[in-house]
Design an enzyme around this catalytic site. Structure first.
Site: not given
Ligand SMILES: *Cc1c(COP(=O)(O)O)cnc(C)c1O
Length: 418
Positions: A131, A203, A228-229
């Site tokens: 990501f 992560d 939030y997921k």
């Molecule tokens: C959704 C997601 C994020 C989101 O990070 P935020 O700081 O909440 O915007 C980070 N890493 C991964 C792998 C994700 O899927």
């Protein structure tokens, strides 16, 4: 699983041991929600809880609520409710800040540990398909430190072995890939990293609440993830952070704010981190948003990840089988691994007109999402997704493709968020 009929799906729903949990979510009529991997659905309890936090705890309790409503303890209390979902122990997790910010903290801590052990280790290994925020944070930290740190990106998990060596400080991976839905073997990769002297940062954004995770049993070093997921904490709800107990008190994390201080209200001029994972807190927390996280976690407390995993694999197997049967004349390529051990709780297909296909599906009430390039992504949340919905979603996809509805002009315009 073979492609079932709609009647067979209805039967599976009647026999589903998790069926009652769906009632605890508020889902709009006419929508099949397959995007819980991006923003989880709303637990019904969140409305009353939000009213209570705002009207009573804030409105009436005012400043007293930091003590009387347990606001100060909330990051740790929620961390303890979340811990069993990721294979962590009591007082090993806190809910706080965002995933991006927590990654900055743990990655900096990991580099600090390695700088003491072997300062020649300057490489952070990750996947190019990670990501983007994870890569950006690592780049920003390397730039800030100005000590020659660099990022080495591999193009597939098969290349990780060759990329981790004597120069590697940290292997930073996302357990379930956001785009492909591929799940990595946390225990094996952690063992590989440790054998070469590297630390691991995991992560868990697409893992927490989606698949069983065993942080302690895998000997992982650091983990972060969002709520939030799959955890249904609400838009922008705070993330979580876990650090292996053996590493936790080794160093400060760099965002050494007063919430991580041993005695925050002593108002000392000198920073002195508290022992334990609370040192990964920084400043005052967003209590109203954080309170919503508990509504999601309380639903997980009524089941367990093994039961959720069983249904998740049934749902994703069924979806793959139905798409491959009913949409077989269309140029759809499965991106997600078929092998259960390598699959998260989502299914991605590539289609040359992926973006427009997804927009057409959303107009018809089947909500998934689109990720560059050409990937249509469907998240399956066993807490509330039914087998019949899977069948109906595939039927809508078949219709959108057969009728070429997606070719309409309006499905090709892009919004700010895809
Ligand atoms: C959704 C997601 C994020 C989101 O990070 P935020 O700081 O909440 O915007 C980070 N890493 C991964 C792998 C994700 O899927």
């Amino acid at each position: 699983m073979t492609a079932l009929t709609r009647e067979q799906c209805q039967l599976l729903d009647q026999q589903d041991p998790l069926r009652a949990l769906r009632e605890q979510f508020a889902l709009p009529d006419g929508v099949i929600y397959l995007d819980g991997n991006s923003l989880g659905a709303r637990p019904r309890a969140s409305t009353a809880r939000a009213a209570e936090v705002v009207s009573e705890e804030w409105g009436t309790g005012l400043i007293r609520s930091w003590n009387t409503a347990g606001w100060f303890e909330l990051p740790q209390r929620l961390g303890n409710k979340l811990a069993p979902l990721v294979g962590a122990g009591e007082n090993e997790v806190v809910v706080t800040d965002t995933t991006s910010i927590n990654l900055f903290k743990v990655l900096a801590a990991a580099l600090r540990v390695q700088a003491m052990r072997d300062p020649s280790r300057k490489v952070i290994v990750s996947e190019a398909s990670n990501f983007p925020t994870d890569l950006y944070i690592a780049q920003g930290l390397a730039d800030l430190l100005q000590q020659g740190y660099s990022l080495r990106l591999v193009n597939s998990p098969a290349e990780i072995d060759a990329a981790v060596g004597a120069d590697t400080a940290v292997l930073m991976l996302t357990h379930v890939n956001y785009k492909s839905g591929e799940m990595l073997d946390m225990a094996a990769l952690t063992e590989l990293a440790h054998a070469r002297g590297a630390l691991t940062v995991w992560d868990l954004c697409h893992s927490a609440g989606a698949v069983p995770v065993a942080l302690n049993a895998s000997n992982a070093d650091y983990a972060i993830g969002c709520t939030y997921k799959y955890l249904n904490g609400g838009p922008g709800s705070p993330a979580f952070v876990w650090v292996a107990p053996a590493l936790r008190d080794a160093f400060w994390q760099p965002l050494s704010g007063w919430w991580g201080h041993a005695a925050p209200f002593a108002m000392e001029p000198q920073y002195r981190p508290v022992d334990g994972v609370r040192r990964f807190l920084c400043g005052t927390q967003p209590i109203t948003s954080m309170a919503m996280v508990e509504c999601g976690l309380d639903i997980f407390a009524q089941t367990d990840m093994a039961a959720l995993r069983t249904k998740s694999l049934q749902l994703t197997d069924l979806f793959i089988a139905l798409v491959e049967e009913r949409c077989r004349h269309h140029p759809l390529t499965l991106v997600t691994p078929r092998e259960h051990a390598r699959r998260g709780s989502q299914v991605s297909f590539e289609h040359p007109e992926g973006y427009a296909v997804m927009q057409a599906l959303i107009e018809r009430g089947v909500i998934g999402d689109y990720r560059e390039p050409r990937i249509i992504r469907f998240g399956f949340t066993p807490l509330y997704t039914s087998f019949t919905e899977v069948w109906d979603a595939v039927e809508t996809l078949r219709d959108v493709l057969d009728t070429e509805t997606y070719r309409a002009e309006r499905f090709h315009a892009r919004g700010a968020v895809t």
